[in-house]
Design a protein around this motif. Structure first.
Motif, short mmCIF file in Angstrom:
data_model
loop_
_atom_site.label_atom_id
_atom_site.label_comp_id
_atom_site.label_asym_id
_atom_site.label_seq_id
_atom_site.Cartn_x
_atom_site.Cartn_y
_atom_site.Cartn_z
N GLY A 64 30.36 48.91 46.87
CA GLY A 64 31.28 49.94 46.41
C GLY A 64 32.50 50.09 47.29
N ARG A 65 32.43 49.56 48.51
CA ARG A 65 33.57 49.62 49.42
C ARG A 65 34.38 48.33 49.43
N ILE A 66 33.94 47.38 48.61
CA ILE A 66 34.63 46.09 48.49
C ILE A 66 35.19 45.96 47.08
N GLY A 67 36.49 45.86 46.96
CA GLY A 67 37.10 45.67 45.65
C GLY A 67 37.29 44.19 45.37
N THR A 68 36.85 43.74 44.20
CA THR A 68 36.96 42.32 43.85
C THR A 68 37.83 42.15 42.62
N ILE A 69 38.79 41.23 42.72
CA ILE A 69 39.64 40.86 41.59
C ILE A 69 39.22 39.47 41.18
N HIS A 70 38.67 39.35 39.98
CA HIS A 70 38.11 38.08 39.51
C HIS A 70 39.16 37.24 38.78
N GLN A 71 38.87 35.95 38.68
CA GLN A 71 39.79 35.04 38.00
C GLN A 71 40.06 35.48 36.56
N GLN A 72 39.03 35.93 35.87
CA GLN A 72 39.16 36.29 34.46
C GLN A 72 39.33 37.79 34.26
N PHE A 73 39.65 38.51 35.33
CA PHE A 73 39.97 39.94 35.33
C PHE A 73 38.76 40.84 35.08
N ASP A 74 37.77 40.40 34.26
CA ASP A 74 36.59 41.21 33.92
C ASP A 74 36.98 42.56 33.33
N LEU A 75 37.90 42.54 32.38
CA LEU A 75 38.30 43.75 31.66
C LEU A 75 37.67 43.74 30.27
N VAL A 76 37.50 44.92 29.70
CA VAL A 76 36.99 45.05 28.33
C VAL A 76 38.18 45.25 27.41
N ASP A 77 38.52 44.22 26.65
CA ASP A 77 39.73 44.24 25.84
C ASP A 77 39.74 45.36 24.80
N GLN A 78 38.56 45.77 24.34
CA GLN A 78 38.50 46.78 23.29
C GLN A 78 38.78 48.19 23.81
N LEU A 79 38.70 48.36 25.12
CA LEU A 79 38.92 49.69 25.71
C LEU A 79 40.37 49.88 26.11
N ARG A 80 40.77 51.15 26.18
CA ARG A 80 42.11 51.46 26.65
C ARG A 80 42.20 51.17 28.15
N THR A 81 43.42 50.98 28.58
CA THR A 81 43.67 50.66 29.99
C THR A 81 43.08 51.72 30.92
#
Length: 236
Positions: A64-81
């Motif tokens: 929880g204290r480590i923020g990770t930015i992944h190659q594929q972003f790992d975002l849910v496209d169907q959700l709002r920003t």
């Protein structure tokens, strides 16, 4: 890619670029540092937590204290920003709040502030799937910002971006790291950006650290050698 003989120590606030060819082990190393990959040998210790001996709760606290930015972003496209950014808080929220946040966004002011910080505050209510690749990358960074980590791991954060936008993203990560004193470890394919933006360079090849030095101490030959193709093995 399996890693072998890795021995790295990272000081708080350091900014490090990891370079090497595809398959060198860069993503595996990032995974070991955030405990999404489990070491079969050796020890991995992050933020005082020894993953080999820590229980699940203590490991989650470190994650929880480590923020990770992944190659594929790992975002849910169907959700709002706004919902994708708020995912950075899930490790701190109770289950009920996390579920309710999908129906009604929480802490909108701080989400907007994070999106403003990365230059897309006007996209807060956009469906994430409608955003460009560069905008999605900024959403992923905003998600890390609301997490308020002490370390950021960025796995090929500019692989899908053009050179100009890629440099903007690296400059943004470095600025955020510098302002908050956050450790930044970034794996990169772009050697020029690595050498121009980071002082400490770690070179990986076939799962091994080939060099770990200040950029001014690296020769062009050393850098070229980690990208040389392995000689072909021809069967009889």
């Amino acid at each position: 890619m399996a890693l072998e003989g890795i021995d790295l120590t990272v000081a708080p606030g350091e900014r490090i670029a990891i370079i090497g060819p595809s398959g060198a082990g860069k993503t595996t190393l990032i995974g070991l540092l955030n405990a999404t990959v489990v070491a079969t040998e050796g020890r991995v210790r992050a933020l005082g937590c020894d993953y080999a001996t820590a229980g699940a709760r203590r490991t989650r606290a470190a994650q929880g204290r480590i923020g990770t930015i992944h190659q594929q972003f790992d975002l849910v496209d169907q959700l709002r920003t706004v919902h994708n950014v708020n995912a950075g808080r899930l490790s701190r929220w109770p289950f009920w709040k996390a579920v309710l946040s999908l129906m009604q966004a929480h802490d909108v002011r701080s989400v907007r502030a994070a999106l403003d910080r990365v230059g897309i505050g006007d996209k807060i209510n956009e469906r994430t799937g409608t955003l460009s690749g560069g905008e999605k990358q900024r959403v992923a960074i905003a998600r890390v910002l609301v997490q308020q980590p002490v370390a950021i791991l960025a796995d090929e954060p500019i692989a899908s971006l053009d050179p100009v936008r890629g440099r903007q993203i690296i400059d943004l990560l470095l600025t955020l790291s510098n302002e908050a004193g956050v450790t930044l470890i970034t794996s990169l394919h772009d050697v020029d950006i690595a050498l121009s933006c980071f002082e400490r360079i770690v070179g990986l090849r076939a799962g091994r650290v080939i060099f770990d030095r200040h950029r001014k101490d690296l020769s062009d030959t050393e850098i070229e050698e980690i990208y040389l193709l392995e000689p072909a093995v021809v069967g009889r």
